[in-house]
Structures are given as C-alpha cells and as structure tokens.
Design a protein around this motif. Structure first.
Motif, PDB file in Angstrom:
ATOM      1  N   ALA A  44       0.492  -2.039   0.101  1.00 17.35           N
ATOM      2  CA  ALA A  44       0.044  -0.233  -0.286  1.00 17.35           C
ATOM      3  C   ALA A  44       1.325   0.932  -0.158  1.00 17.35           C
ATOM      4  N   SER A  45       1.791   1.055   0.805  1.00 19.52           N
ATOM      5  CA  SER A  45       2.430   2.623   0.693  1.00 19.52           C
ATOM      6  C   SER A  45       3.466   3.242  -0.368  1.00 19.52           C
ATOM      7  N   GLY A  46       4.095   1.914  -1.753  1.00 16.10           N
ATOM      8  CA  GLY A  46       4.376   1.926  -2.912  1.00 16.10           C
ATOM      9  C   GLY A  46       3.273   2.661  -3.108  1.00 16.10           C
ATOM     10  N   ILE A  47       1.710   1.903  -2.996  1.00 14.25           N
ATOM     11  CA  ILE A  47       0.703   2.123  -4.319  1.00 14.25           C
ATOM     12  C   ILE A  47       0.702   3.148  -3.620  1.00 14.25           C
ATOM     13  N   ALA A  48       0.615   3.973  -2.847  1.00  7.06           N
ATOM     14  CA  ALA A  48       0.176   5.807  -2.304  1.00  7.06           C
ATOM     15  C   ALA A  48       1.469   6.783  -3.052  1.00  7.06           C
ATOM     16  N   PHE A  49       2.169   6.049  -2.805  1.00 10.51           N
ATOM     17  CA  PHE A  49       3.447   6.918  -3.181  1.00 10.51           C
ATOM     18  C   PHE A  49       3.122   7.173  -5.112  1.00 10.51           C
ATOM     19  N   ALA A  50       3.296   6.376  -5.542  1.00  8.57           N
ATOM     20  CA  ALA A  50       3.579   5.833  -7.092  1.00  8.57           C
ATOM     21  C   ALA A  50       1.550   7.184  -7.600  1.00  8.57           C
ATOM     22  N   ALA A  51       0.920   6.600  -7.074  1.00  7.32           N
ATOM     23  CA  ALA A  51      -0.266   7.583  -7.185  1.00  7.32           C
ATOM     24  C   ALA A  51       0.148   8.925  -6.666  1.00  7.32           C
ATOM     25  N   MET A  52       0.383   8.972  -5.828  1.00 11.43           N
ATOM     26  CA  MET A  52       0.526  10.731  -5.751  1.00 11.43           C
ATOM     27  C   MET A  52       1.890  11.485  -6.633  1.00 11.43           C
ATOM     28  N   VAL A  53       2.585  10.446  -7.118  1.00 12.80           N
ATOM     29  CA  VAL A  53       2.830  10.915  -8.040  1.00 12.80           C
ATOM     30  C   VAL A  53       2.756  11.789  -9.568  1.00 12.80           C
ATOM     31  N   LEU A  54       1.319  10.207  -9.599  1.00 12.93           N
ATOM     32  CA  LEU A  54       0.901  10.509 -11.431  1.00 12.93           C
ATOM     33  C   LEU A  54      -0.217  11.131 -11.233  1.00 12.93           C
ATOM     34  N   TYR A  55      -0.739  11.541  -9.956  1.00 15.88           N
ATOM     35  CA  TYR A  55      -2.339  12.677 -10.080  1.00 15.88           C
ATOM     36  C   TYR A  55      -1.517  13.574  -9.213  1.00 15.88           C
ATOM     37  N   GLY A  56      -0.707  13.560  -7.820  1.00 17.45           N
ATOM     38  CA  GLY A  56      -0.892  14.448  -7.046  1.00 17.45           C
ATOM     39  C   GLY A  56      -1.228  14.134  -5.399  1.00 17.45           C
ATOM     40  N   THR A  57      -0.796  15.283  -4.993  1.00 21.16           N
ATOM     41  CA  THR A  57      -1.492  15.013  -3.362  1.00 21.16           C
ATOM     42  C   THR A  57      -2.419  15.111  -3.306  1.00 21.16           C
ATOM     43  N   ARG A  58      -2.856  15.816  -3.917  1.00 18.94           N
ATOM     44  CA  ARG A  58      -4.465  15.773  -3.400  1.00 18.94           C
ATOM     45  C   ARG A  58      -5.754  14.742  -3.006  1.00 18.94           C
ATOM     46  N   LEU A  59      -4.827  13.464  -3.701  1.00 15.64           N
ATOM     47  CA  LEU A  59      -5.762  12.095  -3.443  1.00 15.64           C
ATOM     48  C   LEU A  59      -4.693  11.401  -1.909  1.00 15.64           C
ATOM     49  N   TRP A  60      -4.732  12.915  -0.675  1.00 15.11           N
ATOM     50  CA  TRP A  60      -4.662  11.870   0.856  1.00 15.11           C
ATOM     51  C   TRP A  60      -5.384  11.522   0.785  1.00 15.11           C
ATOM     52  N   PRO A  61      -6.791  12.546   1.046  1.00 12.84           N
ATOM     53  CA  PRO A  61      -8.132  12.502   1.703  1.00 12.84           C
ATOM     54  C   PRO A  61      -8.516  10.660   1.368  1.00 12.84           C
ATOM     55  N   GLY A  62      -8.102   9.980  -0.178  1.00 16.53           N
ATOM     56  CA  GLY A  62      -8.362   8.384   0.087  1.00 16.53           C
ATOM     57  C   GLY A  62      -8.033   7.538   0.491  1.00 16.53           C
ATOM     58  N   VAL A  63      -6.386   8.106   0.703  1.00 16.93           N
ATOM     59  CA  VAL A  63      -4.867   7.043   1.308  1.00 16.93           C
ATOM     60  C   VAL A  63      -5.970   7.031   2.961  1.00 16.93           C
ATOM     61  N   PHE A  64      -6.119   8.194   3.775  1.00 16.24           N
ATOM     62  CA  PHE A  64      -6.291   7.737   4.660  1.00 16.24           C
ATOM     63  C   PHE A  64      -7.581   7.557   4.921  1.00 16.24           C
ATOM     64  N   ALA A  65      -8.467   7.812   4.152  1.00 18.34           N
ATOM     65  CA  ALA A  65     -10.020   7.143   4.243  1.00 18.34           C
ATOM     66  C   ALA A  65      -9.396   5.533   4.018  1.00 18.34           C
ATOM     67  N   GLY A  66      -8.599   4.779   3.027  1.00 22.31           N
ATOM     68  CA  GLY A  66      -8.618   3.692   3.254  1.00 22.31           C
ATOM     69  C   GLY A  66      -7.931   2.859   4.071  1.00 22.31           C
ATOM     70  N   ALA A  67      -7.478   3.716   4.587  1.00 24.15           N
ATOM     71  CA  ALA A  67      -6.087   3.038   5.809  1.00 24.15           C
ATOM     72  C   ALA A  67      -7.057   2.846   6.902  1.00 24.15           C
ATOM     73  N   PHE A  68      -7.875   3.953   7.671  1.00 24.49           N
ATOM     74  CA  PHE A  68      -8.422   3.870   8.130  1.00 24.49           C
ATOM     75  C   PHE A  68      -9.283   3.417   8.480  1.00 24.49           C
ATOM     76  N   LEU A  69     -10.416   2.835   7.342  1.00 26.62           N
ATOM     77  CA  LEU A  69     -11.096   1.473   7.405  1.00 26.62           C
ATOM     78  C   LEU A  69     -10.751   0.548   7.063  1.00 26.62           C
ATOM     79  N   ALA A  70      -9.708   0.114   6.890  1.00 26.90           N
ATOM     80  CA  ALA A  70      -9.082  -0.957   6.726  1.00 26.90           C
ATOM     81  C   ALA A  70      -8.924  -1.741   8.303  1.00 26.90           C
ATOM     82  N   LEU A  71      -8.332  -0.314   8.740  1.00 26.97           N
ATOM     83  CA  LEU A  71      -7.880  -0.485  10.201  1.00 26.97           C
ATOM     84  C   LEU A  71      -8.644  -0.161  11.211  1.00 26.97           C
TER      85      LEU A  71
END
Length: 213
Positions: A44-71
């Motif tokens: 997941a760490s590699g996925i998040a970094f690659a996604a933000m490199v490609l589409y920007g750090t505006r994806l951060w709410p998605g990372v937070f929501a996905g991690a929080f709900l999974a945990l």
C-alpha cells in the motif's frame, strides 16, 4: 448539473484511491505472520506514493480513508483513535515522500535517470517510511498492542515493510504506466539497487521478530 459533474470528476480519483488502498491494506493484513498492522512487505505504501506522483497529493483523503477503514474494521481490533493515528501516519508518509521527491529532488516519473532510482530508494523509501513506522508504533503502544520492550522491533519491521513496499511496488507501477525508460540507468547502479532490495527482503522475510503485547 455541470457543477455536479465537476465535483464527481474531482472526487472520483480520491474514491478510487480509497478503494485501492483499503484493498491493499486488507490483503497485507491477511498475509502477514505477525501481530496486526506491521508487515514484512507493505505494498500500500508503494501504491500511495506512485499514485500521488502520477495524480498529485490531492489524493491524500483517499489514502487516509482507505487506511482508516481497513484498520478499524475486521479482525485488527484497533481502537478508533489508534486507527486514526495510523491512517494519519500512512497519509503523511505518502504526502511527504511525494513532495520531497518532486519538489526537493526533481524526481522524474519515468525513472529514466540514475538519480531517480537513488531518490526513490533513499529519501523516499528509507527516510519517509520512518514517519508511518514511528506514528503507527506509538499508536499501537497507546492501544495496548505494544509494550516498551517490543516497540523497537515493531518499528523496525514496520519501517522495512513500508520501505520495501515503496522500493518494489512504486517502480513497478511507474514502469507499467510509462513503459521502459528511454535512457535506462547505468547497469552498475541497477545491479546495486537489486542487491540492496534482495538483502533487505532476505533480512525482513527470513526471521522477523515476534511482536506481542
């Protein structure tokens, strides 16, 4: 209607990021042979970094929501506060790593220069992974999963897992996105990079420390 479409177009990549991060986290948690939340490889760490490199750090709410709900769901038994802190650490790791790579080191998404490989491995994978590992371990300590005796081993395993996730998964995603680089890094650098990854993988996967409260 036009405004609604604009909102949907803005929200769609964030929702996709949340779903992908959630699935990657659940898969990693299901495969680890350690106490919950710290794995020898954390894609997941590699996925998040690659996604933000490609589409920007505006994806951060998605990372937070996905991690929080999974945990916070399933068999991990994390408290809401611990899951919140760990999700915040995962998000900060991705945002800081992406910002550091792109702004401070002029990281190229195509990975067509030797310096891009070095940036990906050292300041991103090895350094920013400490953010998630440190915050996550303290969250589990507050939640009762970790004691003072197991804090350091837990942090090390978490750090190596995130670092390997970034170092292995992120280049794979970027390569699939852009294809083989036109100017491949020098073969010597590639060999060293692979040797370091293999050594780290062997160290992590061979005899990981048993972690318990």
């Amino acid at each position: 209607r036009h405004q609604a479409n604009a909102v949907w177009l803005e929200a769609r990549p964030i929702l996709v990021m949340a779903l992908v991060y959630f699935a990657a986290t659940k898969l990693a948690l299901a495969l680890v042979d350690l106490d919950p939340n710290a794995g020898s490889l954390w894609p997941a760490s590699g996925i998040a970094f690659a996604a933000m490199v490609l589409y920007g750090t505006r994806l951060w709410p998605g990372v937070f929501a996905g991690a929080f709900l999974a945990l916070v769901s399933g068999e991990t038994s994390n408290s809401t506060i611990a899951a919140f802190l760990m999700a915040a650490g995962n998000t900060a790791e991705a945002v800081v790593g992406t910002t550091l790579a792109l702004k401070a080191f002029d990281f190229r998404k195509e990975l067509d220069r030797p310096r891009d490989v070095i940036v990906l491995f050292i300041p991103v994978a090895l350094v920013t992974s400490l953010i998630s590992a440190s915050v996550g371990s303290w969250a589990l300590y507050l939640d009762g999963w970790v004691t003072t005796d197991t804090m350091l081993p837990r942090t090390i395993v978490w750090w190596l897992g995130d670092a390997l996730g970034i170092a292995i998964v992120a280049p794979l995603i970027l390569t699939l996105r852009f294809g083989a680089p036109r100017r491949a890094p020098r073969r010597g650098l590639q060999n060293w990079y692979l040797m370091i990854l293999c050594a780290a993988a062997l160290l992590t996967f061979s005899t990981p420390p048993r972690l318990g409260a």
